[in-house]
Each structure stands twice: as structure tokens, then as C-alpha cells.
Design a protein around this motif. Structure first.
Motif, PDB file in Angstrom:
ATOM      1  N   ALA A  68      28.042  52.375  44.278  1.00 50.60           N
ATOM      2  CA  ALA A  68      26.816  51.815  43.706  1.00 50.60           C
ATOM      3  C   ALA A  68      27.058  51.300  42.295  1.00 50.60           C
ATOM      4  N   GLU A  69      27.847  52.029  41.532  1.00 47.86           N
ATOM      5  CA  GLU A  69      28.073  51.631  40.149  1.00 47.86           C
ATOM      6  C   GLU A  69      28.836  50.321  40.054  1.00 47.86           C
ATOM      7  N   ALA A  70      29.874  50.164  40.855  1.00 47.48           N
ATOM      8  CA  ALA A  70      30.633  48.913  40.837  1.00 47.48           C
ATOM      9  C   ALA A  70      29.750  47.741  41.256  1.00 47.48           C
ATOM     10  N   GLN A  71      28.998  47.905  42.330  1.00 53.87           N
ATOM     11  CA  GLN A  71      28.161  46.812  42.829  1.00 53.87           C
ATOM     12  C   GLN A  71      27.029  46.466  41.877  1.00 53.87           C
ATOM     13  N   SER A  72      26.572  47.414  41.107  1.00 55.79           N
ATOM     14  CA  SER A  72      25.496  47.156  40.148  1.00 55.79           C
ATOM     15  C   SER A  72      25.923  46.210  39.039  1.00 55.79           C
ATOM     16  N   HIS A  73      27.226  46.041  38.854  1.00 56.88           N
ATOM     17  CA  HIS A  73      27.716  45.156  37.789  1.00 56.88           C
ATOM     18  C   HIS A  73      27.767  43.690  38.212  1.00 56.88           C
ATOM     19  N   HIS A  86      40.981  51.651  36.087  1.00 62.95           N
ATOM     20  CA  HIS A  86      42.278  52.006  36.689  1.00 62.95           C
ATOM     21  C   HIS A  86      43.396  51.263  35.957  1.00 62.95           C
ATOM     22  N   PRO A  87      43.682  51.647  34.716  1.00 62.62           N
ATOM     23  CA  PRO A  87      44.664  50.910  33.916  1.00 62.62           C
ATOM     24  C   PRO A  87      46.090  50.976  34.458  1.00 62.62           C
ATOM     25  N   ASP A  88      46.380  51.927  35.341  1.00 62.53           N
ATOM     26  CA  ASP A  88      47.719  52.032  35.898  1.00 62.53           C
ATOM     27  C   ASP A  88      47.958  51.079  37.061  1.00 62.53           C
ATOM     28  N   ILE A  89      46.892  50.408  37.504  1.00 70.74           N
ATOM     29  CA  ILE A  89      47.027  49.447  38.599  1.00 70.74           C
ATOM     30  C   ILE A  89      46.923  48.037  38.030  1.00 70.74           C
ATOM     31  N   LYS A  90      47.972  47.260  38.200  1.00 69.24           N
ATOM     32  CA  LYS A  90      47.988  45.886  37.719  1.00 69.24           C
ATOM     33  C   LYS A  90      47.492  44.973  38.832  1.00 69.24           C
ATOM     34  N   VAL A  91      46.318  44.345  38.613  1.00 65.16           N
ATOM     35  CA  VAL A  91      45.706  43.497  39.628  1.00 65.16           C
ATOM     36  C   VAL A  91      46.118  42.044  39.422  1.00 65.16           C
ATOM     37  N   SER A  92      46.645  41.462  40.472  1.00 67.25           N
ATOM     38  CA  SER A  92      46.919  40.027  40.486  1.00 67.25           C
ATOM     39  C   SER A  92      45.897  39.388  41.420  1.00 67.25           C
ATOM     40  N   MET A  93      44.958  38.618  40.848  1.00 65.61           N
ATOM     41  CA  MET A  93      43.839  38.078  41.612  1.00 65.61           C
ATOM     42  C   MET A  93      43.974  36.562  41.764  1.00 65.61           C
ATOM     43  N   VAL A  94      43.769  36.082  42.985  1.00 69.39           N
ATOM     44  CA  VAL A  94      43.729  34.656  43.270  1.00 69.39           C
ATOM     45  C   VAL A  94      42.367  34.346  43.874  1.00 69.39           C
ATOM     46  N   ARG A  95      41.705  33.309  43.347  1.00 72.11           N
ATOM     47  CA  ARG A  95      40.404  32.925  43.879  1.00 72.11           C
ATOM     48  C   ARG A  95      40.582  31.825  44.925  1.00 72.11           C
ATOM     49  N   LEU A  96      40.141  32.104  46.157  1.00 74.56           N
ATOM     50  CA  LEU A  96      40.177  31.132  47.242  1.00 74.56           C
ATOM     51  C   LEU A  96      38.852  31.172  47.982  1.00 74.56           C
ATOM     52  N   SER A  97      38.404  30.035  48.487  1.00 76.15           N
ATOM     53  CA  SER A  97      37.220  30.045  49.345  1.00 76.15           C
ATOM     54  C   SER A  97      37.532  30.841  50.607  1.00 76.15           C
ATOM     55  N   ALA A  98      36.494  31.241  51.335  1.00 73.63           N
ATOM     56  CA  ALA A  98      36.691  32.126  52.482  1.00 73.63           C
ATOM     57  C   ALA A  98      37.583  31.495  53.550  1.00 73.63           C
ATOM     58  N   CYS A 105      30.413  50.781  30.190  1.00 74.33           N
ATOM     59  CA  CYS A 105      30.334  51.306  31.549  1.00 74.33           C
ATOM     60  C   CYS A 105      31.601  51.955  32.079  1.00 74.33           C
ATOM     61  N   CYS A 106      32.715  51.494  31.614  1.00 72.13           N
ATOM     62  CA  CYS A 106      33.928  51.757  32.390  1.00 72.13           C
ATOM     63  C   CYS A 106      34.336  53.217  32.435  1.00 72.13           C
ATOM     64  N   THR A 149      37.331  42.209  38.555  1.00 73.12           N
ATOM     65  CA  THR A 149      38.731  42.551  38.304  1.00 73.12           C
ATOM     66  C   THR A 149      38.889  43.232  36.951  1.00 73.12           C
ATOM     67  N   THR A 150      38.192  42.724  35.947  1.00 74.98           N
ATOM     68  CA  THR A 150      38.272  43.302  34.605  1.00 74.98           C
ATOM     69  C   THR A 150      37.717  44.717  34.570  1.00 74.98           C
ATOM     70  N   ILE A 151      36.577  44.931  35.213  1.00 78.80           N
ATOM     71  CA  ILE A 151      35.966  46.261  35.233  1.00 78.80           C
ATOM     72  C   ILE A 151      36.864  47.258  35.968  1.00 78.80           C
ATOM     73  N   PHE A 152      37.383  46.838  37.111  1.00 81.71           N
ATOM     74  CA  PHE A 152      38.282  47.709  37.870  1.00 81.71           C
ATOM     75  C   PHE A 152      39.514  48.069  37.036  1.00 81.71           C
ATOM     76  N   SER A 153      40.086  47.096  36.354  1.00 83.82           N
ATOM     77  CA  SER A 153      41.293  47.332  35.559  1.00 83.82           C
ATOM     78  C   SER A 153      41.030  48.286  34.399  1.00 83.82           C
ATOM     79  N   LYS A 154      39.836  48.261  33.843  1.00 75.11           N
ATOM     80  CA  LYS A 154      39.472  49.207  32.785  1.00 75.11           C
ATOM     81  C   LYS A 154      39.409  50.625  33.344  1.00 75.11           C
TER      82      LYS A 154
END
Length: 342
Positions: free
Chosen positions: A278-283, A49-61, A13-14, A42-47
């Protein structure tokens, strides 16, 4: 199997994802979806946009909202993705997030656009899902319990110690439940209900989806959650049945917000626009995320609970997304429920 299928999907897809041209640098994101969804997106986005390094933290709302408040004078987070809309609205009302109108805004469902409008365009809806619960059918049968079809059924003394729900201070799901019951019953009657329900609660979890995962493992019989979280357990093969309460129920508008003072603002906007596509949300369904996507053209999973099949209340997102209202309700919950919580 899950990892393998995701890897195949990513490789296919990427290259076709939109917004491929972007600035280089970093992106610090707080994600309030299930951790599997956070990691997949995060993985799909990074594929893409390889020039953007994403640092993701999972927290409840609830935790994410608290983090933005604590960072207000020196923001370290750039974007807050997913989680129930109420705390996103509260962050917007407090000026913790900034105005942004995506060029993809007009592709979103009316409820997503209304969320943006109500917040002064400081947040936007990205998915929606109805509140309900899931119960373990094997435990229900073995313990000879009656199927809980309505909110009233959960007060039956036979369910003593058989129900889990999250703590509304940390969980957007649980705050949505609190606000839903107040809107259905009125505040005083809702708190009377919650006091009676407390006798049947075995645990108040930190995460909103944790109760139904516990039910899936056979650790409790009923988990009060968003229905799509219960469906995810069903799809995984666990003996879980999903219930939409007979009296009516509320729903969430999962949202996304850019933090005011974001250090990586350009990259935050890249994620924001990509996440509304639409494409991102479909994943999202590949991670067994069965909410209704906000983009009108996104693919909807066959397992997603449809609003037209559920008795929904006219949930007042503006009122219950107000920080003063949240503080008052949580203060009363802490005093009348939390202080005696098991």
C-alpha cells in the motif's frame, strides 16, 4: 516544482517503507508506465533498498512484450513492471514469465487477484484504469466542433485529421482499444468502425499516452487514451476535458511479471513484493499517475476516474490476453488499417 516536491516526498517516506531488508546486487527492469512514474518509483525503491542497483528501461507495453520474446533464450530482463495487462497475459501464456505468489497477494483488489489467477500466477494486477479520450477544449471551440461524447461521435467528418491514437502493435493502450471495440461491436463491425475512424486519424503514435499529450500541446484536438492520462493533463493545467464513451468502454489492469530465467530472481521478488504494498502504491499519485491502485489500503488520488462513475464493459482479459487472439487481431489491423494508415 515537480522535482522539488518529489525530493521532499522521498526524504520523508523512504525510511518507513516495508521490505527494507533485501539481497544486494542488480535488478534489470522494464517499465511500461509513463517515464515520470517509472523514474519516481525506481528512485523510491532505491532509497529503501540501497544495496540493489536498479537498471530501468522505459518501453511501451507492446515493445516490452516483444523484448521478452526476443530475450526468451537468454533473458536480460528480470522484471516487467506496469503496462496494460493484455501483453502481460500473452507473455504468461507463452511461458515467458514465471510463477510467483507474493505474500501480499491477499491485500489486492479482486480484479488484481483474478488477473493473477487467470495467468497461473505468472502476472498480477497493480493498478486499473478505464479507456476513453481527452480533447482540447480551446481547439474544439475555435474549430466549432461538437463535443465527442460517444465512440460514434469520433466518426464525424468534421474530425478529419483531428484525432490521434497509438499503434496497437507497439501500444498496450491501443490494443486495449482494439479489443474493447471488438467486444462492444463484434469483430467485423469493429473493423468497419476502425476503417472509418482512420479517415479522421492524423497520427498513430508509438506510446499510448502520447495522443493526449499532443492534444494538450494543441497539435491535435482529440487523443484516445486511458482516462487517467487525460486527467493528468488537466491537473497540469492544460485545457483538456476527459470523456468516458457513452456506449461503454473497456479498461486496463496494469500488471507486473517476473521474467522466466531472471538472473536476479531474489531482487525481482523484492521489487514485486514492494510494488504490491500500500505504501509503495500510494506514491504513484506524486508523479500524477491517477490509476486505481490494486492494494486495498493504498491511497487513491482525488483525481482518479472511479469505475462506479463509468459505463464499463465486462472486459474479457483471458480471451484478449491470449497470444493467438492478439496475433490474429493485429494481423487484421495491419492488413485493413495499418496498410492505409495516414
Amino acid at each position: 516544482m515537480r522535482v522539488t516536491s518529489m525530493a521532499i516526498a522521498l526524504s520523508l517516506c523512504c525510511s518507513a517503507l516495508p521490505f527494507a531488508a533485501s539481497a544486494a546486487g542488480n535488478l534489470n527492469m522494464v517499465c511500461s508506465a509513463d517515464v515520470v512514474v517509472c523514474e519516481l518509483m525506481t528512485t523510491i525503491f532505491s532509497k529503501a533498498h540501497p544495496d540493489i542497483k536498479v537498471s530501468m528501461v522505459r518501453l511501451s507495453a507492446g515493445e516490452a512484450y516483444a523484448r521478452l520474446r526476443s530475450e526468451a533464450r537468454n533473458p536480460r530482463t528480470d522484471i516487467w513492471w506496469a503496462g496494460t495487462g493484455d501483453p502481460h497475459m500473452q507473455a504468461a501464456e507463452e511461458g515467458l514469465t514465471q510463477v510467483y505468489k507474493s505474500p501480499l497477494l491477499d491485500q489486492q483488489q479482486d480484479w488484481a487477484q483474478k488477473q493473477a489467477e487467470n495467468s497461473g500466477y505468472r502476472t498480477v494486477g497493480i493498478y486499473a484504469g478505464a479507456l476513453g479520450w481527452g480533447y482540447n477544449t480551446r481547439l474544439l471551440e475555435s474549430k466549432k466542433l461538437k463535443e465527442p461524447k460517444c465512440w460514434a461521435d469520433l466518426l464525424d467528418p468534421s474530425f478529419k485529421g483531428e484525432i490521434q491514437i497509438a499503434n496497437p502493435n507497439s501500444s498496450g493502450t491501443a490494443y486495449n482499444t482494439l479489443a474493447t471495440l471488438v467486444q462492444i461491436m463484434g469483430e467485423d463491425k469493429a473493423f468497419d468502425y476502425l476503417k472509418k475512424l482512420n479517415a479522421n486519424i492524423s497520427q498513430y503514435t508509438k506510446s499510448g499516452s502520447a495522443p493526449v499529450k499532443s492534444a494538450a500541446r494543441g497539435e491535435t484536438t482529440v487523443g484516445i487514451v486511458f482516462m487517467h492520462d487525460a486527467v493528468a493533463m488537466q491537473v497540469d493545467g492544460f485545457p483538456i476535458k476527459t470523456v468516458a464513451p457513452c456506449e461503454g468502454t473497456g479498461y486496463e489492469i496494469g500488471s507486473m511479471s517476473i521474467v522466466k530465467g531472471a538472473r536476479n530472481l531474489a531482487n525481482a521478488k523484492v521489487w514485486y513484493d514492494w510494488a504490491l504494498s500500500a505504501e509503495a502504491q500510494s506514491h504513484m499519485k506524486e508523479a500524477k499517475s491517477f490509476q486505481l491502485p490494486s492494494n486495498r489500503n493504498a491511497e487513491i488520488s482525488e483525481y482518479a476516474p472511479r469505475f462506479e462513475n463509468i459505463k464499463l464493459i465486462d472486459y474479457d482479459f483471458k480471451t484478449y490476453g491470449d497470444s493467438a487472439k492478439r496475433k490474429a487481431l493485429l494481423g487484421r489491423w495491419d492488413k485493413e488499417i495499418g496498410a492505409s494508415a495516414q
